[in-house]
Write an enzyme that holds these catalytic residues in place. Structure first.
Site, PDB file in Angstrom:
ATOM      1  N   ASN A  44       0.833  -1.199  -0.018  1.00 35.35           N
ATOM      2  CA  ASN A  44      -0.117  -0.203   0.134  1.00 35.35           C
ATOM      3  C   ASN A  44       0.805   1.370  -0.083  1.00 35.35           C
ATOM      4  O   ASN A  44       0.350   1.920   0.587  1.00 35.35           O
ATOM      5  CB  ASN A  44      -1.105   0.020   1.492  1.00 35.35           C
ATOM      6  CG  ASN A  44      -2.134  -1.020   0.995  1.00 35.35           C
ATOM      7  OD1 ASN A  44      -2.161  -1.810   0.265  1.00 35.35           O
ATOM      8  ND2 ASN A  44      -2.941  -1.129   2.246  1.00 35.35           N
ATOM      9  N   ARG A 102      -4.810 -13.687  -0.418  1.00 35.88           N
ATOM     10  CA  ARG A 102      -6.166 -13.746   0.447  1.00 35.88           C
ATOM     11  C   ARG A 102      -7.174 -14.675  -0.316  1.00 35.88           C
ATOM     12  O   ARG A 102      -6.862 -14.988  -1.469  1.00 35.88           O
ATOM     13  CB  ARG A 102      -6.627 -12.393   0.643  1.00 35.88           C
ATOM     14  CG  ARG A 102      -5.997 -11.476   1.607  1.00 35.88           C
ATOM     15  CD  ARG A 102      -6.344 -10.088   1.732  1.00 35.88           C
ATOM     16  NE  ARG A 102      -6.109  -9.328   0.653  1.00 35.88           N
ATOM     17  CZ  ARG A 102      -6.324  -7.873   0.533  1.00 35.88           C
ATOM     18  NH1 ARG A 102      -6.669  -7.217   1.880  1.00 35.88           N
ATOM     19  NH2 ARG A 102      -6.025  -7.173  -0.435  1.00 35.88           N
TER      20      ARG A 102
END
Length: 361
Positions: free
Chosen positions: A95, A228
């Site tokens: 990020n 994920r």
């Protein structure tokens, strides 16, 4: 009268400062870094934010992610951050963490040459070099965090962001006001070349034909890897775009890099979707903004973020990890809370003709 005028001016200055302060603190951290005017970085407010940035940096040189570093800190919070400095947990380049703080400090240093900004930037630069795998890739967290985080991470452009920092400094551009030493730049050149080699080696072959990249690749086998539950092994229409733009920025690309770019561009052309647009629709009597895909023959090209390795077919997943054929088939939380489509490859296709012409291909 003079005292009255002085009082009025003083009051106006306080009000103006309060307004500016509120405006900046209403912005996102990334917006402050990338959208603020250069002169702002010389203000008292910017210097106050810089103190926070210095506090959040750990001794290892990196920063944690998803911190709105412009937000004021209490004295207790400041002491807690000082106590955390020797720790290394949750330090990352995910990020845009670390690379964006380095950019902020560089912009600060350009206006106010505080040696602390330079020291912190160079510590961040050393952190990026230390975090690299021997095979040229970078993990999402360093020191390593167990789980999928150890995979080579192209996700959200993490590795590309690192390589762009190295490249700007190696090329001695003026993008960063802080300059690493020649000895450090020599290490950076080796790291950059290893990173590009890793990118070339991880480009996925589909039935013998080079295509694009996955968001994650196994750090040992270099094969596509899961992240994920809703981020399954796939070819990425989003992450592959920034990878190709990086490859196209290399001044004298190797034949392998040229092949990688040509192959990826062909794949982007093959996988673009030209009859679908994304609409946002407010749900009555709620705060939900629904995401709906609408058929539109005049829509600008978009690409799916996740495509099957075997045939480029787009797919979508909820937190249960079960593949679906459309975003309408997954739950509202993931449907509206994730970027399933992207238009980022359009920049690659826009720049590709000039890139070919420059290299006389």
């Amino acid at each position: 009268m003079k005292k009255l005028k002085t009082a009025i001016v003083f009051a106006l200055l306080i009000t103006l400062n309060s307004v500016i302060y509120a405006q900046v603190h209403d912005q996102k951290w990334s917006e402050i870094i990338n959208e603020s005017e250069p002169a702002w970085f010389a203000t008292a407010e910017a210097k106050a934010v810089a103190e926070n940035v210095l506090l959040y940096q750990r001794n290892i040189g990196g920063w944690p992610k998803n911190i709105q570093m412009q937000n004021p800190l209490t004295e207790v919070e400041k002491q807690n951050l000082i106590a955390l400095k020797p720790t290394t947990k949750e330090i990352t380049t995910d990020n845009k963490a670390t690379t964006q703080e380095m950019l902020f400090l560089s912009k600060m240093y350009a206006q106010t040459p505080d040696e602390r900004y330079k020291t912190a930037f160079l510590a961040g630069f050393d952190y990026l070099l230390k975090a690299q795998y021997e095979n040229g890739g970078w993990p999402q967290f360093y020191p390593l965090k167990k789980g999928y985080y150890t995979h080579i991470t192209y996700n959200d452009d993490s590795m590309v962001n690192i390589l762009n920092v190295l490249k700007e400094c190696i090329d001695k551009t003026d993008y960063y006001s802080i300059k690493p030493s020649e000895a450090t730049l020599e290490k950076a050149k080796i790291a950059f070349n290893k990173g590009i080699d890793c990118i070339v080696k991880t480009q996925y072959k589909q039935n013998g034909v080079l295509t694009a990249w996955c968001a994650q690749h196994d750090e040992l086998t270099l094969l596509p890897a899961n992240a994920r539950a809703y981020e399954l092994i796939s070819l990425s229409g989003k992450e592959s775009a920034k990878i190709v733009l990086l490859l196209m920025s290399i001044e004298k690309p190797s034949p392998e890099v040229i092949t990688a770019v040509n192959s990826a561009v062909a794949w982007f052309e093959k996988t673009k979707i030209t009859d679908l647009r994304e609409d946002r629709v407010a749900v009555p009597n709620s705060k939900i903004i629904e995401k709906v895909m609408v058929k539109d023959p005049n829509a600008a090209p978009i690409w799916a973020r996740f495509m099957e390795l075997s045939d480029n077919k787009p797919f979508f997943c909820d937190r249960d990890g079960i593949k679906k054929a459309s975003i309408a088939e997954i739950g509202q939380e993931r449907r509206t809370g994730y970027a399933w489509y992207t238009n980022e490859p359009k920049e690659v296709l826009k720049k590709y003709p000039a890139w070919k012409k420059k290299l006389k291909l």
